[in-house]
Every structure is written in structure tokens, then in C-alpha cells.
Design an enzyme around this catalytic site. Structure first.
Site, PDB file in Angstrom:
ATOM      1  N   GLU A 197      38.930  36.884  32.451  1.00  0.00           N
ATOM      2  CA  GLU A 197      38.735  36.046  33.631  1.00  0.00           C
ATOM      3  C   GLU A 197      37.643  36.582  34.554  1.00  0.00           C
ATOM      4  OE1 GLU A 197      42.199  36.921  32.939  1.00  0.00           O
ATOM      5  OE2 GLU A 197      42.111  35.198  31.626  1.00  0.00           O
ATOM      6  N   GLY A 198      36.675  37.266  33.999  1.00  0.00           N
ATOM      7  CA  GLY A 198      35.561  37.760  34.799  1.00  0.00           C
ATOM      8  C   GLY A 198      35.825  39.070  35.504  1.00  0.00           C
TER       9      GLY A 198
END
Length: 159
Positions: A116-117
Site C-alpha cells: 500500500e505504498g
């Protein structure tokens, strides 16, 4: 590690097997490969990465999915990888292979697996700091620093 049950694992395994079969015929053609095997997310990401490189815009990659898109983007726009930084090295074995294929050394290697980054966001302050240092740090000449110490001759050397 995601807590999926056996049924979900079998469905995912079958999807990957089928995609690999379809990819075999078109693996040399990046756009056809995206059409045949990728979802809209990876296709859009590959296009974004290729266009960012064409526009000379750096990108911090994060994890397996962006790595898969980057592999295709590098085929679409050879040399694009020179504009990318790997934020971190995921614990996923496929991510290690992706980074090797792209010739990227990650900024961080902290055993992260969240996605998710999170790796890119964690690496961002380090990349920003490095950029500022390169752009703003004085050179030895600017700072009036002379060469190596052994090149200096003391004015009042002892006899």
C-alpha cells in the site's frame, strides 16, 4: 501471509497459471502482454511509469505490483528505469527478482511486507534529503577546503 483459506489459494494459483500460459505467446510485446494478462491497475501503472520517464519525472516504486508494472514499462520505454527509485525491498521473493531485473537497489531494506505504498512513503524523506544535499551542498572549492591532508606542508616544520 495474508490469511487466505485453501480455496482462495487454489483460485489465485489457477489465475496465475492461466495468465502465464496466455503471456507465453505475447511476452515480447509489452502492450499485448498488458492486454492479455494485466488488470486495468497494472496497465495504467505501466503507462504512468513509462510516461513519467519520458517526461523525466522521478518515481519511487513500492513492492511487487508496481515492480510488475515497471518491468513492462521498461519494455515500452527502454531506459525508463533510470528515472525510478526502489523505495524498499519487500520480503516477497518476486520483488527481489524484479529489482534485480531492473537493476535497482532499494533505498530501504527493513523486512517490510505491508505494501500500500508504505515502503515508498518511508523512503520519500531520504530521497528528498539526498536530492537537497546533491543540489545545495557546497563543493570543496566552494567551502574553501583544500586537498588531502598529506598534501599540506606545515609552515613551521620541525627539523
Amino acid at each position: 501471509g495474508t490469511g487466505i483459506d485453501d480455496q482462495t489459494w487454489m483460485r489465485k494459483t489457477a489465475a496465475i497459471r492461466d495468465a502465464l500460459r496466455r503471456a507465453r505467446k505475447v511476452s515480447a510485446e509489452p502492450l499485448q502482454l498488458l492486454r492479455t494478462t494485466a488488470g486495468a491497475d497494472i496497465a495504467a501503472m505501466a503507462g504512468f511509469l513509462a510516461q513519467a520517464a519520458i517526461r523525466r519525472t522521478p518515481v519511487i516504486l513500492d513492492g511487487v505490483v508496481s515492480g510488475a508494472a515497471a518491468l513492462v514499462a521498461e519494455e515500452m520505454a527502454p531506459g525508463a528505469r533510470l528515472w525510478w527509485v526502489a523505495g524498499h525491498r519487500s520480503t516477497e521473493p518476486a520483488h527481489k527478482l524484479t529489482l534485480e531485473q531492473l537493476g535497482l537497489e532499494p533505498v530501504l531494506d527493513m523486512g517490510m511486507r505491508l505494501g500500500e505504498g508504505s515502503g515508498a512513503v518511508t523512503a520519500l524523506p531520504i530521497v528528498a534529503m539526498a536530492t537537497r544535499i546533491l543540489a545545495e551542498m557546497a563543493t570543496f572549492d566552494d567551502a574553501g577546503v583544500s586537498g588531502p591532508a598529506d598534501d599540506l606542508q606545515p609552515e613551521n616544520a620541525a627539523e
